[in-house]
Design a protein around this motif. Sequence first.
Motif, PDB file in Angstrom:
ATOM      1  N   ALA A 176      99.489 -29.933  17.476  1.00 59.25           N
ATOM      2  CA  ALA A 176     100.938 -29.748  17.590  1.00 59.25           C
ATOM      3  C   ALA A 176     101.357 -28.461  16.895  1.00 59.25           C
ATOM      4  O   ALA A 176     100.600 -27.873  16.124  1.00 59.25           O
ATOM      5  CB  ALA A 176     101.666 -30.946  16.962  1.00 59.25           C
ATOM      6  N   TYR A 178     107.215 -40.553  14.232  1.00 58.51           N
ATOM      7  CA  TYR A 178     106.436 -40.120  15.399  1.00 58.51           C
ATOM      8  C   TYR A 178     106.885 -40.845  16.657  1.00 58.51           C
ATOM      9  O   TYR A 178     107.216 -42.024  16.613  1.00 58.51           O
ATOM     10  CB  TYR A 178     104.952 -40.456  15.199  1.00 58.51           C
ATOM     11  CG  TYR A 178     104.188 -39.492  14.335  1.00 58.51           C
ATOM     12  CD1 TYR A 178     103.360 -38.536  14.901  1.00 58.51           C
ATOM     13  CD2 TYR A 178     104.286 -39.555  12.946  1.00 58.51           C
ATOM     14  CE1 TYR A 178     102.645 -37.658  14.115  1.00 58.51           C
ATOM     15  CE2 TYR A 178     103.573 -38.669  12.156  1.00 58.51           C
ATOM     16  CZ  TYR A 178     102.749 -37.729  12.738  1.00 58.51           C
ATOM     17  OH  TYR A 178     102.049 -36.848  11.962  1.00 58.51           O
ATOM     18  N   SER A 230     105.722 -36.249  19.544  1.00 61.28           N
ATOM     19  CA  SER A 230     106.731 -35.462  18.836  1.00 61.28           C
ATOM     20  C   SER A 230     106.965 -36.178  17.518  1.00 61.28           C
ATOM     21  O   SER A 230     106.717 -37.373  17.391  1.00 61.28           O
ATOM     22  CB  SER A 230     108.022 -35.332  19.640  1.00 61.28           C
ATOM     23  OG  SER A 230     108.679 -36.571  19.738  1.00 61.28           O
ATOM     24  N   ARG A 245     105.897 -30.908  17.936  1.00 65.64           N
ATOM     25  CA  ARG A 245     105.634 -31.430  19.272  1.00 65.64           C
ATOM     26  C   ARG A 245     104.252 -30.956  19.686  1.00 65.64           C
ATOM     27  O   ARG A 245     103.851 -29.841  19.355  1.00 65.64           O
ATOM     28  CB  ARG A 245     106.676 -30.934  20.259  1.00 65.64           C
ATOM     29  CG  ARG A 245     106.510 -31.583  21.606  1.00 65.64           C
ATOM     30  CD  ARG A 245     107.725 -31.412  22.454  1.00 65.64           C
ATOM     31  NE  ARG A 245     107.444 -32.064  23.719  1.00 65.64           N
ATOM     32  CZ  ARG A 245     108.235 -32.920  24.287  1.00 65.64           C
ATOM     33  NH1 ARG A 245     109.369 -33.229  23.738  1.00 65.64           N
ATOM     34  NH2 ARG A 245     107.916 -33.469  25.436  1.00 65.64           N
ATOM     35  N   GLU A 281     101.090 -37.189  24.763  1.00 68.99           N
ATOM     36  CA  GLU A 281     101.985 -36.291  24.035  1.00 68.99           C
ATOM     37  C   GLU A 281     102.552 -36.968  22.792  1.00 68.99           C
ATOM     38  O   GLU A 281     102.593 -38.192  22.706  1.00 68.99           O
ATOM     39  CB  GLU A 281     103.151 -35.858  24.927  1.00 68.99           C
ATOM     40  CG  GLU A 281     102.717 -35.039  26.126  1.00 68.99           C
ATOM     41  CD  GLU A 281     103.903 -34.582  26.943  1.00 68.99           C
ATOM     42  OE1 GLU A 281     104.747 -33.840  26.389  1.00 68.99           O
ATOM     43  OE2 GLU A 281     103.986 -34.981  28.118  1.00 68.99           O
ATOM     44  N   HIS A 304     110.223 -30.433  12.399  1.00 71.49           N
ATOM     45  CA  HIS A 304     109.857 -31.219  13.586  1.00 71.49           C
ATOM     46  C   HIS A 304     108.660 -30.575  14.271  1.00 71.49           C
ATOM     47  O   HIS A 304     108.372 -29.388  14.091  1.00 71.49           O
ATOM     48  CB  HIS A 304     111.039 -31.333  14.551  1.00 71.49           C
ATOM     49  CG  HIS A 304     111.545 -29.998  15.032  1.00 71.49           C
ATOM     50  ND1 HIS A 304     111.029 -29.373  16.121  1.00 71.49           N
ATOM     51  CD2 HIS A 304     112.492 -29.170  14.529  1.00 71.49           C
ATOM     52  CE1 HIS A 304     111.637 -28.214  16.293  1.00 71.49           C
ATOM     53  NE2 HIS A 304     112.538 -28.065  15.337  1.00 71.49           N
TER      54      HIS A 304
END
Length: 151
Positions: free
Chosen positions: A58, A148, A22, A40, A20, A38
């Motif tokens: 993302a 990141y 973000s 994710r 994962e 932003h």
Amino acid sequence: MVDQRKVIEALWFRLAKITELSFTASNGAGSGTDWRGHGRGQVEVSRCGELLLFDEAAQFTRSDGLKLPMRNRYRWGRLEHRVRLEHQRREEPVLLFELEPVTAHGLRQVAPHLCGRDRYTADLLLHGSEIELIWTIAGPHKEERLHYHYW
């Protein structure tokens, strides 16, 4: 003195387990872009010989609330005392950085990446099972920071 091989091994072990990400994008007063917001998403890691490929998917939410899909493909390579980070564009790798250990938990680019008149720099930090990668982009019309988190 930093044991560079040990840091590289620890980073390589963590990179292979990433699933994962973000990130936050911000820009300063001197920036001519609107790259703020932003995101994710997911990371699919695959091996290609001695390389690790990151396929990132993302959703990026701009500061005005607009949601945009985002995809990137990065290629990580391990050297004796450094790692290479390349962006796969149209299947051709573009070298972004070679990163070398500067502390037991941190790496920094050996030289900035130059793209036209823009200058990219990066720091990578190891936190437990998380990797933090901070990019800065400076140029005549850019003053940006990409932050990141990978886990």
